[in-house]
Design a protein around this motif. Structure first.
Motif, PDB file in Angstrom:
ATOM      1  N   PRO A  98       0.937  -0.983  -0.056  1.00  0.00           N
ATOM      2  CA  PRO A  98      -0.114  -0.029  -0.370  1.00  0.00           C
ATOM      3  C   PRO A  98       1.067   1.390   0.195  1.00  0.00           C
ATOM      4  N   LEU A  99      -0.197   2.233  -0.256  1.00  0.00           N
ATOM      5  CA  LEU A  99       0.941   4.043  -0.019  1.00  0.00           C
ATOM      6  C   LEU A  99       1.839   3.889   1.004  1.00  0.00           C
ATOM      7  N   SER A 100       1.267   3.463   2.183  1.00  0.00           N
ATOM      8  CA  SER A 100       2.027   3.456   2.984  1.00  0.00           C
ATOM      9  C   SER A 100       3.351   3.306   3.789  1.00  0.00           C
ATOM     10  N   VAL A 101       3.036   1.997   2.994  1.00  0.00           N
ATOM     11  CA  VAL A 101       4.635   1.213   1.969  1.00  0.00           C
ATOM     12  C   VAL A 101       5.567   1.736   1.603  1.00  0.00           C
ATOM     13  N   PHE A 102       4.932   2.163   0.290  1.00  0.00           N
ATOM     14  CA  PHE A 102       5.225   2.114  -0.799  1.00  0.00           C
ATOM     15  C   PHE A 102       6.146   4.331  -0.845  1.00  0.00           C
ATOM     16  N   LEU A 103       5.526   4.773   0.415  1.00  0.00           N
ATOM     17  CA  LEU A 103       6.164   6.128   0.683  1.00  0.00           C
ATOM     18  C   LEU A 103       7.454   5.638   1.072  1.00  0.00           C
ATOM     19  N   ALA A 104       8.281   4.681   1.467  1.00  0.00           N
ATOM     20  CA  ALA A 104       9.834   4.640   1.380  1.00  0.00           C
ATOM     21  C   ALA A 104      10.840   4.818   0.790  1.00  0.00           C
TER      22      ALA A 104
END
Length: 285
Positions: free
Chosen positions: A237-243
């Motif tokens: 999801p986006l929360s992990v993809f931001l890293a």
């Protein structure tokens, strides 16, 4: 109501304003950074991010020139960021619906029905609620692997939908609903499902909205579960993809950060009143 003396009121207001500014500064910094050009971001913040700055860098808040290049890249040229946003939104919606369903039924049972070992089961529920997420990752992984659900959206939906906090919160909320409403519904021939859907949930609407908001925020920000349960990085999801945005394309990280902030911020602004009422209604401090 007793008036608070000015010598106490003024310093208190100053401390609260300073705390509010400290909390809002990162948000404003991210928003203003998304309006900078990629070259400007790389010039001012690149050495800091790469660790090559030889001296203290001046905090750069206001853009030298307003630019929507980062937003153009995120929304049009690099659709993978936007796809991650919508996938995360659908995932969180499924988690919220699942947690509302399980928590409302469980809370209704604990609050209004008697059954064997009710107190023991409720204490076990509280103990499970107090456990950190990291403690339950391995047991959840073993169960999900046994069920053959790893690397699927279900491996993220089921553990969070069955989280004990929602049942605990709805138990406290439903306890505040008068029993007379249920007695009147039973006299009218209402079934258990009708009592829950037509009586309990409308009477505790603010509590249900509070649980939905808290569940959405928790699901939107989850990191450990996707990294542990998903083998395919493209499903993150986006929360992990931001890293990965920070490491692959640092100038776009500000726009992606604002994109990730928008759903939570809008939900809080629109449902702030219901959130406060729901927490007060549940009796939690």
């Amino acid at each position: 109501m007793r008036r608070i003396p000015a010598m106490i009121r003024i310093p208190t207001a100053g401390i609260l304003m300073a705390a509010a500014l400290a909390i809002l500064l990162p948000v404003c910094f991210t928003l203003l950074g998304s309006l900078m050009s990629p070259g400007e971001i790389e010039y001012y913040f690149g050495p800091v991010y790469e660790g090559t700055a030889e001296e203290a860098v001046r905090l750069h808040l206001l853009p030298d020139r307003l630019s929507l290049e980062s937003w153009y890249q995120v929304l049009l040229r690099r659709p993978d960021y936007l796809i991650k946003f919508w996938n995360s939104l659908l995932l969180c919606t499924a988690i919220v619906l699942g947690q509302l369903t399980v928590s409302c039924m469980g809370g209704f049972a604990f609050a209004k029905y008697r059954f064997p070992h009710k107190e023991i089961l409720y204490y076990i529920l509280i103990i499970l609620m107090l456990m950190p997420v990291q403690v339950t990752l391995v047991p959840n992984y073993i169960v999900l692997n046994w069920l053959g659900l790893l690397d699927r959206w279900a491996c993220l939906v089921l553990p969070v939908a069955l989280a004990p906090f929602g049942t605990f919160l709805m138990t406290q909320v439903f306890k505040s609903v008068p029993d007379e409403l249920l007695d009147a519904a039973r006299l009218d021939g209402a079934s258990t499902r009708q009592q829950l859907v037509r009586i309990m949930i409308p009477a505790a609407q603010s509590g249900v909205v509070s649980l939905a908001l808290l569940a959405f925020i928790d699901a939107w920000n989850m990191v450990e579960q996707p990294v542990t349960f998903l083998r395919d990085a493209s499903r993150y999801p986006l929360s992990v993809f931001l890293a990965s945005v920070n490491s692959e394309n640092f100038p776009l990280s500000f726009a992606c950060g604002v994109l990730a902030l928008l759903p939570v911020l809008l939900l809080f602004l629109f449902f702030q009143k219901e959130l406060v009422q729901g927490i007060e209604f549940s009796g939690l401090k």
